[in-house]
Design a protein around this motif. Structure first.
Motif, PDB file in Angstrom:
ATOM      1  N   GLY A  98       0.794  -1.224   0.000  1.00 52.93           N
ATOM      2  CA  GLY A  98       0.000   0.000   0.000  1.00 52.93           C
ATOM      3  C   GLY A  98       0.823   1.268   0.000  1.00 52.93           C
ATOM      4  N   THR A 102       1.722   3.952  -7.099  1.00 58.11           N
ATOM      5  CA  THR A 102       0.857   3.256  -8.049  1.00 58.11           C
ATOM      6  C   THR A 102       1.593   3.002  -9.357  1.00 58.11           C
ATOM      7  OG1 THR A 102      -1.091   4.301  -7.077  1.00 58.11           O
ATOM      8  CG2 THR A 102      -1.330   3.366  -9.292  1.00 58.11           C
ATOM      9  N   ARG A 159      -0.682  -5.766  -6.171  1.00 59.89           N
ATOM     10  CA  ARG A 159      -1.922  -5.294  -5.550  1.00 59.89           C
ATOM     11  C   ARG A 159      -2.908  -6.439  -5.363  1.00 59.89           C
ATOM     12  NH1 ARG A 159      -1.125   0.051  -3.711  1.00 59.89           N
ATOM     13  NH2 ARG A 159       0.404   0.970  -5.128  1.00 59.89           N
TER      14      ARG A 159
END
Length: 206
Positions: A98, A102, A159
């Motif tokens: 996390g 991204t 992810r």
């Protein structure tokens, strides 16, 4: 073993070092602070990840996090804490992923495996095929190489694996369910992939 491995994609990779465990069986405090070649183990492994080519390192702390921050040199790292560290590696894996930007591929390493070095990191990065998962393999498996750590995940796979992580398994279950996208890279000449779990393993610290 999946598709043949090829030259690295050249995409930047973030290293995630899971270092939240309490080291209860050793009775010496958190494994992150075990002395290895004159420095805390967590600091040495951060250096190996960087020297091997990781563009940024995330360190996941948990047990005795304040002490680790105070005693280990983690300058330049992104440090995150897993408040549920006592529930196992799954939460640390989710916390670490996390914190990764991204779209960034992720190399996940464990702080209790001092055999990790820059040569191993570099080998995995160079072998990685975009969109796939590349794991260090070590001799001694029942069917050839035994899958170990570190594991290099493509961004989307990281992810997805993190969302499925639970308990103390980390990404193990997800990797077992998706063998077709996992490539093993033989690192047996660099390490046996063993960890420091009991006093009998302390020789691994070097």
């Amino acid at each position: 073993m999946g598709a043949p491995v090829g030259p690295g994609s050249g995409r930047p990779v973030t290293g995630v070092l899971l270092a939240a465990g309490p080291g209860t069986r050793l009775g010496r405090g958190p494994k992150a602070l075990l002395a290895s070649r004159g420095v805390p183990l967590v600091s040495r492994l951060v250096d190996e990840l960087r020297a091997g080519g990781c563009a940024g390192v995330v360190v996941v702390l948990g047990a005795r996090a304040a002490r680790v921050r105070a005693e280990a040199d983690l300058a330049g790292c992104t440090i995150v804490e897993n408040p549920l560290w006592s529930e196992g590696m799954g939460g640390s894996f989710r916390t670490g992923i996390g914190a990764v930007p991204t779209g960034r591929d992720v190399l996940v390493a464990l702080v209790d495996q001092p055999g990790l070095d820059r040569a191993m990191v570099r080998r995995l990065l160079q072998a990685h095929v975009p969109g796939r998962v590349t794991a260090a393999g070590f001799a001694g498996g029942t069917e050839g190489l035994r899958r170990g750590h570190p594991v290099l995940f493509a961004a989307d796979a990281a992810r997805t694996a993190a969302a499925a992580a639970e308990g103390d398994a980390g990404a193990r279950g997800w990797l077992a369910r998706n063998p077709g996208i996992v490539d093993l890279v033989d690192c047996s000449d660099l390490s046996d992939g063993g960890d420091v779990d009991t006093a009998a393993d302390l020789w691994r610290l070097g």
